[in-house]
Design an enzyme around this catalytic site. Structure first.
Site, PDB file in Angstrom:
ATOM      1  N   TYR A   9       6.978  13.293  -8.605  1.00 62.03           N
ATOM      2  CA  TYR A   9       5.795  12.971  -7.792  1.00 62.03           C
ATOM      3  C   TYR A   9       4.585  13.806  -8.235  1.00 62.03           C
ATOM      4  O   TYR A   9       3.629  13.973  -7.485  1.00 62.03           O
ATOM      5  CB  TYR A   9       6.055  13.191  -6.303  1.00 62.03           C
ATOM      6  CG  TYR A   9       6.869  12.111  -5.637  1.00 62.03           C
ATOM      7  CD1 TYR A   9       7.554  11.158  -6.380  1.00 62.03           C
ATOM      8  CD2 TYR A   9       6.968  12.037  -4.250  1.00 62.03           C
ATOM      9  CE1 TYR A   9       8.311  10.178  -5.786  1.00 62.03           C
ATOM     10  CE2 TYR A   9       7.726  11.055  -3.624  1.00 62.03           C
ATOM     11  CZ  TYR A   9       8.398  10.127  -4.395  1.00 62.03           C
ATOM     12  OH  TYR A   9       9.144   9.152  -3.801  1.00 62.03           O
ATOM     13  N   TYR A  69       4.847   0.270  -0.269  1.00 54.88           N
ATOM     14  CA  TYR A  69       5.332   1.411  -1.038  1.00 54.88           C
ATOM     15  C   TYR A  69       6.067   0.944  -2.293  1.00 54.88           C
ATOM     16  O   TYR A  69       6.890   0.027  -2.240  1.00 54.88           O
ATOM     17  CB  TYR A  69       6.262   2.238  -0.157  1.00 54.88           C
ATOM     18  CG  TYR A  69       6.632   3.583  -0.727  1.00 54.88           C
ATOM     19  CD1 TYR A  69       5.661   4.549  -0.983  1.00 54.88           C
ATOM     20  CD2 TYR A  69       7.962   3.898  -0.985  1.00 54.88           C
ATOM     21  CE1 TYR A  69       6.007   5.796  -1.489  1.00 54.88           C
ATOM     22  CE2 TYR A  69       8.316   5.138  -1.489  1.00 54.88           C
ATOM     23  CZ  TYR A  69       7.341   6.086  -1.735  1.00 54.88           C
ATOM     24  OH  TYR A  69       7.685   7.312  -2.247  1.00 54.88           O
ATOM     25  N   HIS A  70       5.764   1.576  -3.430  1.00 53.54           N
ATOM     26  CA  HIS A  70       6.354   1.259  -4.739  1.00 53.54           C
ATOM     27  C   HIS A  70       5.832  -0.044  -5.333  1.00 53.54           C
ATOM     28  O   HIS A  70       6.439  -0.582  -6.257  1.00 53.54           O
ATOM     29  CB  HIS A  70       7.892   1.203  -4.676  1.00 53.54           C
ATOM     30  CG  HIS A  70       8.536   2.546  -4.682  1.00 53.54           C
ATOM     31  ND1 HIS A  70       9.892   2.714  -4.464  1.00 53.54           N
ATOM     32  CD2 HIS A  70       8.030   3.799  -4.863  1.00 53.54           C
ATOM     33  CE1 HIS A  70      10.197   4.009  -4.518  1.00 53.54           C
ATOM     34  NE2 HIS A  70       9.072   4.684  -4.760  1.00 53.54           N
ATOM     35  N   HIS A  97       3.298   4.619  -7.552  1.00 53.26           N
ATOM     36  CA  HIS A  97       3.034   5.276  -6.272  1.00 53.26           C
ATOM     37  C   HIS A  97       1.535   5.339  -5.954  1.00 53.26           C
ATOM     38  O   HIS A  97       1.020   6.373  -5.517  1.00 53.26           O
ATOM     39  CB  HIS A  97       3.618   6.688  -6.260  1.00 53.26           C
ATOM     40  CG  HIS A  97       5.114   6.721  -6.230  1.00 53.26           C
ATOM     41  ND1 HIS A  97       5.862   6.618  -7.377  1.00 53.26           N
ATOM     42  CD2 HIS A  97       5.992   6.838  -5.207  1.00 53.26           C
ATOM     43  CE1 HIS A  97       7.147   6.672  -7.069  1.00 53.26           C
ATOM     44  NE2 HIS A  97       7.258   6.798  -5.759  1.00 53.26           N
TER      45      HIS A  97
END
Length: 359
Positions: free
Chosen positions: A40, A256-257, A343
């Site tokens: 991340y 998300y993603h 992300h």
């Protein structure tokens, strides 16, 4: 994307590994490991053709100060003078999200500008042992985790920021700002503009050849691996007016993603979402968005595409590109860097508008 056209991947799940992909041979090749494991985190190219990485405090692994990779020597150099502490998000201090998904922009003289998601902004130098200099706050904005950031005019140093939340999950905002960069390591200008149409987090943004920014997907209440609370209406940012306009809705939640990226034919690919094993939010599909510039004024008839009969394949910094068009007309040109998105983070994305001479 490194300067030689390879796809560079580093870290993930707190690994130190790095590798690169070469399209011509369809092969992955391992390169030197990072000095610390990261996930991340964010990476970006530098003006020297190196790769700067910072953050990624995954699984409580400790501080993740900056380091830089040199493709020529295949070495990583730690940058103790580029600490991660000044860019930590307050709500997650000490946790795994405290330095995730950093908004990085490569700039002149090997400097990298960090615009968010923390409200505190910083300049990072990547030469020697590194450097860090505070660049002030992003106006009156809050920390904006998983918000949007895109350099829509690299020539003028113009950056759009939008949305995100103070925490990794929660309620995002719809505030928007224009950040203007000047000389390396100098003061930056932050302009608060009108709000976007929708508050969203986990969304994606794509700069288009005409300088507008396409914003798609995300949630008005951020929940991991969920189709709930989707924002199904994309919107378009127009830098000429600094305003947002709502577009036609898409049918599949892109939360998300999810990803979005400009294609060579000037359409935008929007896809994915979920990717969480067997959960209900998995979307192994994609859609194409065709921007207005691909149509005549009626919005239905496909416009005639410009036709380039010849063009220089290389150009030196500050030089000119000779382009011969197959038909007459007035054209505008821009350079769009190949981008890499994950992300809601795309540190490779930038557009350089060009000045056309002749006719």
């Amino acid at each position: 994307m490194t300067a030689d056209g390879k796809v560079f991947v580093n870290g993930g799940s707190a690994y130190q590994k790095a590798s690169q992909y070469q399209e011509q041979t369809s092969r992955w090749t391992g390169v030197s490991n990072m000095n610390v494991g990261r996930a991340y985190h964010s990476s970006t190219s530098t003006s020297e053709g190196k790769v700067f990485a910072i953050g990624g405090n995954w699984r409580g692994a400790g501080k993740k100060d900056g380091e830089v990779y040199d493709p020529k020597s295949n070495t990583w150099t730690s940058l103790p003078g580029a600490p991660v502490a000044p860019m930590i998000v307050a709500a997650h201090r000490g946790g795994i999200f405290q330095d995730s998904h950093t908004w990085l922009f490569a700039w002149k003289n090997a400097f990298v500008f960090q615009a968010g998601p923390s409200k505190a902004m910083n300049w990072y130098g990547t030469k020697g042992t590194g450097s860090q200099k505070a660049a002030g706050l992003r106006g009156a904005d809050t920390d904006s985790m998983c918000g949007i950031f895109v350099m829509f005019d690299a020539l003028a140093g113009k950056i759009l920021t939008l949305g995100g939340a103070t925490t990794y999950t929660g309620t995002p905002h719809k505030r928007a700002h224009i950040i203007t960069l000047g000389d390396s390591n100098s003061a930056v200008d932050v302009q608060r503009i009108g709000d976007a149409e929708y508050a969203r987090g986990y969304a994606n943004s794509v700069v288009l050849p005409d300088g507008k920014v396409f914003i798609v997907g995300g949630q008005y209440n951020m929940v991991l691996f969920s189709d709930s609370n989707p924002v199904l209406f994309p919107e378009m940012f127009d830098p000429e007016t600094n305003t947002f306009s709502k577009l036609r809705a898409h049918t599949v939640p892109r939360n998300y993603h999810s990803v979005a990226i400009l294609m060579p034919d000037a359409t935008v690919f929007v896809g994915s979402g979920g990717l969480c094993g067997g959960c209900q939010a998995n979307h192994f599909d994609g859609q194409h968005y065709s921007p207005p510039y691909l149509f005549e004024l009626d919005g239905v008839t496909l416009a005639k595409r410009p036709s380039i009969s010849s063009a220089d394949s290389k150009v030196v910094l500050g030089g000119s590109i000779a382009i011969t068009m197959a038909d007459t007309g007035r054209y505008t040109f821009s350079l769009i860097r190949m981008s890499a998105v994950t992300h809601a983070t795309n540190t490779d994305q930038r557009r350089i508008p060009l000045t056309a001479f002749g006719g």
